[in-house]
Design a protein around this motif. Sequence first.
Motif, PDB file in Angstrom:
ATOM      1  N   THR A   1       0.833  -1.189   0.000  1.00 36.68           N
ATOM      2  CA  THR A   1       0.000   0.000   0.000  1.00 36.68           C
ATOM      3  C   THR A   1       0.869   1.242   0.000  1.00 36.68           C
ATOM      4  OG1 THR A   1      -0.148   0.096   2.411  1.00 36.68           O
ATOM      5  CG2 THR A   1      -1.833  -1.193   1.269  1.00 36.68           C
ATOM      6  N   TYR A   2       0.262   2.327  -0.382  1.00 36.12           N
ATOM      7  CA  TYR A   2       0.935   3.621  -0.448  1.00 36.12           C
ATOM      8  C   TYR A   2       0.170   4.591   0.451  1.00 36.12           C
ATOM      9  CZ  TYR A   2       2.892   1.403  -4.583  1.00 36.12           C
ATOM     10  OH  TYR A   2       3.508   0.537  -5.443  1.00 36.12           O
ATOM     11  N   ASP A   3       0.168   4.295   1.748  1.00 34.31           N
ATOM     12  CA  ASP A   3      -0.654   5.033   2.695  1.00 34.31           C
ATOM     13  C   ASP A   3      -0.364   6.527   2.736  1.00 34.31           C
ATOM     14  OD1 ASP A   3      -1.920   2.660   3.405  1.00 34.31           O
ATOM     15  OD2 ASP A   3      -0.513   2.259   5.032  1.00 34.31           O
ATOM     16  N   ASN A   4       0.845   6.927   2.461  1.00 35.51           N
ATOM     17  CA  ASN A   4       1.198   8.337   2.532  1.00 35.51           C
ATOM     18  C   ASN A   4       0.916   9.087   1.234  1.00 35.51           C
ATOM     19  OD1 ASN A   4       2.075   8.198   5.200  1.00 35.51           O
ATOM     20  ND2 ASN A   4       4.081   7.464   4.574  1.00 35.51           N
ATOM     21  N   GLU A   5       0.477   8.395   0.227  1.00 37.00           N
ATOM     22  CA  GLU A   5       0.216   9.012  -1.067  1.00 37.00           C
ATOM     23  C   GLU A   5      -1.262   9.380  -1.192  1.00 37.00           C
ATOM     24  OE1 GLU A   5       2.342   9.734  -3.630  1.00 37.00           O
ATOM     25  OE2 GLU A   5       3.988   9.112  -2.335  1.00 37.00           O
ATOM     26  N   VAL A   6      -1.521  10.592  -1.630  1.00 31.60           N
ATOM     27  CA  VAL A   6      -2.869  10.996  -2.007  1.00 31.60           C
ATOM     28  C   VAL A   6      -2.817  11.112  -3.526  1.00 31.60           C
ATOM     29  CG1 VAL A   6      -4.686  12.727  -1.758  1.00 31.60           C
ATOM     30  CG2 VAL A   6      -3.159  12.244   0.161  1.00 31.60           C
ATOM     31  N   CYS A   7      -3.005   9.979  -4.173  1.00 37.60           N
ATOM     32  CA  CYS A   7      -2.764   9.908  -5.613  1.00 37.60           C
ATOM     33  C   CYS A   7      -3.554   8.741  -6.194  1.00 37.60           C
ATOM     34  CB  CYS A   7      -1.261   9.715  -5.846  1.00 37.60           C
ATOM     35  SG  CYS A   7      -0.812   9.371  -7.542  1.00 37.60           S
ATOM     36  N   SER A   8      -4.298   9.012  -7.234  1.00 35.41           N
ATOM     37  CA  SER A   8      -5.089   7.952  -7.868  1.00 35.41           C
ATOM     38  C   SER A   8      -4.214   6.900  -8.521  1.00 35.41           C
ATOM     39  CB  SER A   8      -6.056   8.556  -8.889  1.00 35.41           C
ATOM     40  OG  SER A   8      -7.005   9.373  -8.224  1.00 35.41           O
ATOM     41  N   ILE A   9      -3.022   7.269  -8.977  1.00 32.08           N
ATOM     42  CA  ILE A   9      -2.103   6.260  -9.536  1.00 32.08           C
ATOM     43  C   ILE A   9      -1.700   5.286  -8.440  1.00 32.08           C
ATOM     44  CG2 ILE A   9       0.183   5.857 -10.540  1.00 32.08           C
ATOM     45  CD1 ILE A   9      -0.144   8.555 -11.994  1.00 32.08           C
ATOM     46  N   ALA A  10      -1.322   5.798  -7.272  1.00 31.09           N
ATOM     47  CA  ALA A  10      -0.922   4.930  -6.160  1.00 31.09           C
ATOM     48  C   ALA A  10      -2.072   4.020  -5.737  1.00 31.09           C
ATOM     49  CB  ALA A  10      -0.436   5.769  -4.981  1.00 31.09           C
ATOM     50  N   ARG A  11      -3.277   4.574  -5.647  1.00 27.72           N
ATOM     51  CA  ARG A  11      -4.432   3.756  -5.254  1.00 27.72           C
ATOM     52  C   ARG A  11      -4.709   2.673  -6.288  1.00 27.72           C
ATOM     53  NH1 ARG A  11      -7.521   9.087  -3.900  1.00 27.72           N
ATOM     54  NH2 ARG A  11      -6.693   9.512  -1.829  1.00 27.72           N
ATOM     55  N   SER A  12      -4.539   3.015  -7.558  1.00 29.91           N
ATOM     56  CA  SER A  12      -4.744   2.029  -8.622  1.00 29.91           C
ATOM     57  C   SER A  12      -3.699   0.926  -8.562  1.00 29.91           C
ATOM     58  CB  SER A  12      -4.693   2.714  -9.991  1.00 29.91           C
ATOM     59  OG  SER A  12      -5.715   3.684 -10.091  1.00 29.91           O
ATOM     60  N   LEU A  13      -2.446   1.308  -8.292  1.00 34.30           N
ATOM     61  CA  LEU A  13      -1.382   0.314  -8.178  1.00 34.30           C
ATOM     62  C   LEU A  13      -1.633  -0.656  -7.036  1.00 34.30           C
ATOM     63  CD1 LEU A  13       1.844   2.380  -8.881  1.00 34.30           C
ATOM     64  CD2 LEU A  13       0.903   0.519 -10.263  1.00 34.30           C
TER      65      LEU A  13
END
Length: 154
Positions: free
Chosen positions: A5-17
């Motif tokens: 997970t990319y908990d520190n990211e507010v990013c739709s790319i990170a959520r998609s990954l």
Amino acid sequence: MLGRTYDNEVCSIARSLEIVGERWSLLIIRNALFAGVTRFGDFQKRLGVATNVLTTRLESLVASGIMTRESASGGAEYHLTDKGRDLRGVLVAFTDWGDRWEAPGGRPIIYRHDDCDGEVHSGLECTACDRVPEVVTASKGPGMPDEKWAHRAD
């Protein structure tokens, strides 16, 4: 080792990954979208992926709402949901990129429009002027907290 997970990211790319970024996930979706594969054994045969890995990936795609699992005679079938079918453009974009940069022998797959047999490609165009932009910049959207945007790297 990277986390899942990319908990520190507010990013739709990170959520998609987090959902489709693991190895094999997009290839499973590709086979479901463009080859009509629905059965576990057919995914395994086409991809050559280990059964435990395929099981994990399919369970993850079902849990995330990209596929559904339905009982059928002879075993379960996996079907794409609207959320899963919406990845069609992503896969075409990956294909276009790969065809340009990683296909020394030429394009291995050509996507076609069923209605007219024309080729289908991904596109990037401005909604205001309909041109393909050479430079694209990111701006703060409604889902970005001010404190996260203020600390971004420029």
